[in-house]
Design a protein around this motif. Structure first.
Motif, PDB file in Angstrom:
ATOM      1  N   SER A   1       0.822  -1.238  -0.093  1.00  0.00           N
ATOM      2  CA  SER A   1      -0.080   0.186   0.017  1.00  0.00           C
ATOM      3  C   SER A   1       0.949   1.242   0.062  1.00  0.00           C
ATOM      4  CB  SER A   1      -0.853  -0.114   1.162  1.00  0.00           C
ATOM      5  OG  SER A   1      -0.276   0.147   2.724  1.00  0.00           O
ATOM      6  N   ARG A   2       0.449   2.431  -0.180  1.00  0.00           N
ATOM      7  CA  ARG A   2       0.948   3.645  -0.245  1.00  0.00           C
ATOM      8  C   ARG A   2       1.517   4.044   1.082  1.00  0.00           C
ATOM      9  NH1 ARG A   2       3.535   6.563  -4.069  1.00  0.00           N
ATOM     10  NH2 ARG A   2       4.016   8.663  -3.217  1.00  0.00           N
ATOM     11  N   GLU A   3       0.949   3.647   2.076  1.00  0.00           N
ATOM     12  CA  GLU A   3       1.296   3.959   3.616  1.00  0.00           C
ATOM     13  C   GLU A   3       2.453   3.219   3.941  1.00  0.00           C
ATOM     14  OE1 GLU A   3      -1.989   3.172   2.897  1.00  0.00           O
ATOM     15  OE2 GLU A   3      -2.848   5.107   2.814  1.00  0.00           O
ATOM     16  N   GLU A   4       2.605   1.873   3.470  1.00  0.00           N
ATOM     17  CA  GLU A   4       3.612   0.796   3.691  1.00  0.00           C
ATOM     18  C   GLU A   4       4.829   1.485   2.979  1.00  0.00           C
ATOM     19  OE1 GLU A   4       1.672  -3.343   4.528  1.00  0.00           O
ATOM     20  OE2 GLU A   4       1.864  -2.724   2.525  1.00  0.00           O
ATOM     21  N   TYR A   5       4.789   1.783   1.683  1.00  0.00           N
ATOM     22  CA  TYR A   5       5.849   2.485   0.838  1.00  0.00           C
ATOM     23  C   TYR A   5       6.511   3.693   1.708  1.00  0.00           C
ATOM     24  CZ  TYR A   5       8.182   4.470  -3.135  1.00  0.00           C
ATOM     25  OH  TYR A   5       9.045   5.200  -3.841  1.00  0.00           O
ATOM     26  N   ASP A   6       5.338   4.539   1.975  1.00  0.00           N
ATOM     27  CA  ASP A   6       6.019   5.703   2.636  1.00  0.00           C
ATOM     28  C   ASP A   6       6.670   5.485   3.827  1.00  0.00           C
ATOM     29  OD1 ASP A   6       4.877   7.344   0.401  1.00  0.00           O
ATOM     30  OD2 ASP A   6       2.891   7.601   1.745  1.00  0.00           O
ATOM     31  N   ALA A   7       6.314   4.682   4.715  1.00  0.00           N
ATOM     32  CA  ALA A   7       6.981   4.244   5.730  1.00  0.00           C
ATOM     33  C   ALA A   7       8.422   3.693   5.738  1.00  0.00           C
ATOM     34  CB  ALA A   7       6.112   3.217   6.552  1.00  0.00           C
TER      35      ALA A   7
ATOM     36  N   LYS B   1      10.082   4.089   2.988  1.00  0.00           N
ATOM     37  CA  LYS B   1      10.927   5.256   2.526  1.00  0.00           C
ATOM     38  C   LYS B   1      11.547   6.067   3.191  1.00  0.00           C
ATOM     39  CE  LYS B   1      10.466   8.730  -1.238  1.00  0.00           C
ATOM     40  NZ  LYS B   1       9.729   9.528  -2.131  1.00  0.00           N
ATOM     41  N   ALA B   2      10.813   6.491   4.506  1.00  0.00           N
ATOM     42  CA  ALA B   2      11.269   7.381   5.570  1.00  0.00           C
ATOM     43  C   ALA B   2      12.318   6.588   6.401  1.00  0.00           C
ATOM     44  CB  ALA B   2       9.944   7.776   6.425  1.00  0.00           C
TER      45      ALA B   2
END
Length: 102
Positions: free
Chosen positions: A48-54, A56-57
């Protein structure tokens, strides 16, 4: 004076109904395609986008830590003074051997 032709009126009504039916078929086809695409994406096990952003951070934070550690290591290496080289000591066995042969 206008005359109404029943044949043309019937033909116009038929075309209106045909366009309405074609539009309904198009919307149904679009809904079916969207459902199949959603099923395909769900089967692919994508993140999901949220997992990807986490992730990436977290990666950006790791890069920052690595850069800080590299800078610290470089500073420590520069601060380290080179040791003066010493003459190697002769071992006790060698010195005892040389004294007994004299």
């Amino acid at each position: 004076m206008q005359t109404r032709n029943p044949l043309l009126n019937d033909f116009a009504d038929l075309m209106t109904d045909a366009f309405g039916a074609a539009q309904a078929v198009g919307e149904e086809a679009q809904a079916v395609f969207r459902a199949q695409a959603d099923r395909l994406v769900a089967d692919m096990d994508l993140v999901s986008r949220e997992e990807y952003d986490a992730v990436k951070a977290s990666l950006a934070e790791a890069h920052d830590q690595i850069a800080a550690l590299e800078a610290r290591l470089e500073k420590l290496e520069k601060a380290k003074k080179p040791a003066t080289p010493r003459k190697p000591r002769a071992s006790k066995a060698k010195t005892a051997a040389t004294k007994s042969t004299d």
